[in-house]
Write an enzyme that holds these catalytic residues in place. Sequence first.
Site, PDB file in Angstrom:
ATOM      1  N   ASP A  15       0.916  -1.299  -0.035  1.00 42.97           N
ATOM      2  CA  ASP A  15       0.036   0.341  -0.026  1.00 42.97           C
ATOM      3  C   ASP A  15       1.261   1.182  -0.198  1.00 42.97           C
ATOM      4  O   ASP A  15       1.697   1.006   0.926  1.00 42.97           O
ATOM      5  CB  ASP A  15      -0.391  -0.098   1.141  1.00 42.97           C
ATOM      6  N   GLU A  25       1.362  -0.497  -4.837  1.00 45.80           N
ATOM      7  CA  GLU A  25       0.430   1.030  -5.774  1.00 45.80           C
ATOM      8  C   GLU A  25       0.820   2.010  -5.473  1.00 45.80           C
ATOM      9  O   GLU A  25       1.263   2.540  -4.372  1.00 45.80           O
ATOM     10  CB  GLU A  25      -0.870   0.622  -4.418  1.00 45.80           C
TER      11      GLU A  25
END
Length: 490
Positions: free
Chosen positions: A194, A230
């Site tokens: 993330d 990401e």
Amino acid sequence: LGSYYCQTGRDVAVHLFEWKWADIEKECSWLAEHGYCAVQVSPVHENRVITDPPYPWYQRYQPVSYKMGSRSGNDAQFRSMVSTCNNLGVFIYVDGVFNHMTGGGSGVGSDGSSFNADSKSYPGVPYGENDFHGSAECQTSNGEIQDYNDANQVRNCMLVGLRDLKGSSEYVRGMTSDFMNYLIGVGVAGFRMDACKHMWPGDLEALYGRLNNLNTQWFPAGTRPYIYQEVIDMGSEPIQASDYTYLGRVTEFKHGKNLGDVIRKNNGQRLSYLSNFGESWGQLSGTDALVFIDNHDNQRGHGAGGFGTILTFFEANMYKIANAFELAWQYGHVRIMSSYNWPRNIVNGVDVNDWMGPPGNGGVTANAVCFNGDWICEHRWRQISNMVRFHNAALGYPVSNWWDNGGDRIAFGRSGRGFIVINNEGSEFSQSFSTGLPAGTYCDVISCDNNRPPCGNSGGSCRGEFTVDGSGMAQITVPSGEDPMIALHV
Ligand code: ARE
Ligand code: CA
């Protein structure tokens, strides 16, 4: 780094967003039968419990510790899921949140650990003040990212107030890699990382370097965890997706945006323009990209994209076309989104219900039951899951036999392994196509539940058999309206 660990012949992952571990464990049999490679699960760590608004999905992105209790389940349930799914050849990728801990305030997390963000105290890890970036590293007035054109701010200041971990610290690297190695030991095959834009590539490199090889109970000795990072790069900021490709795959957000624009016919876009879709559209190389039509952020207006662009289950017809193209085409590793329903309500460009968590009560998640109105299960839609099989059948075979009408009708093959026609115009049409397929009789897998004659499905909408002659030609009538596609594969 970055070995995509799928069982041979499989290639497509599914994000079972907010599903409970016990439900994923059950779903893995279905996924195995239908050729899925892996599941991306929601964050597994202890998270903040937010009550205003009540129990939003995004509380999962505020770590309190690396203990395993969350509303998806506990450690024992997680381990049982990983083991069952691995035994079925369906692998588990964990959503890892290592850029930060919680936003401001204090409280008790989902597994009983206390925290105080204001004093940067997370005893459940433990982390303290020195483990976070402060005014020495971040000079903005409120300690938050204010300008995405300043790479230093983006990496050293707080993303929307989330306490920003010091990724350069040996101690922080130790805590995070210990947690990741615990998961690898349990049998996890990879990680969605993330918020990588907000971490220095060098720090990630050091972190990945500490990771163990995958568990040899299920994986060949020496297999590295699969890493996809990401990074939202729409082309306008100094930090680029390509800064991270040397470390593993990177999410390619332009892919879903471009396909959304084409299928919606935004700005004069047409299907026929897709003949060179991919790198020449300014996207990453396909071998670096992790792609999707929508994700858990941009389906509700978070992240990047926009409601007029990104397609979701709310626009099911266009969404199925987008997924069919993505799965038939050869570009990137594909991740299918599997959503829960919520009362999306866009007011002045913002979904006022964008925070709503999964079906359930008082922060307790309901059992995932596909198609009960609460759980959308896009991954089980025939038009998507049968295209996963098409994708597997065509793995490694280049695109061939391109045809278009200059407008919104296209067709292409996969070097004798598959052939698809898509009709995004208002009326049905019929013609003879050069498919490149071996002579034989094929079922349309968009409408039929098996790909071998006699074609059949329970719904009775099966469009039946298509005959390819000895020169690879087939007469195909392509419908319009719902599911305006015909897809054949060996
Ligand atoms: C929540 C509240 C905030 C509050 C904060 C702290 O919504 O108002 O300040 O808590 O209390 C998700 C949600 C956030 C949520 C967060 C933590 O989306 O709303 O904050 O969880 O609970 C940027 C990042 C990108 C990030 C997107 C959302 O670069 O990494 O923002 N995506 C991932 C996840 C998210 C998650 C996080 C990161 C945080 O997928 O689900 O946030 O863990 C341009 C830029 C992009 C930028 C985008 C949006 O496009 O190029 O880089 O993305 O704008 O700002
Ligand atoms: Ca950071």
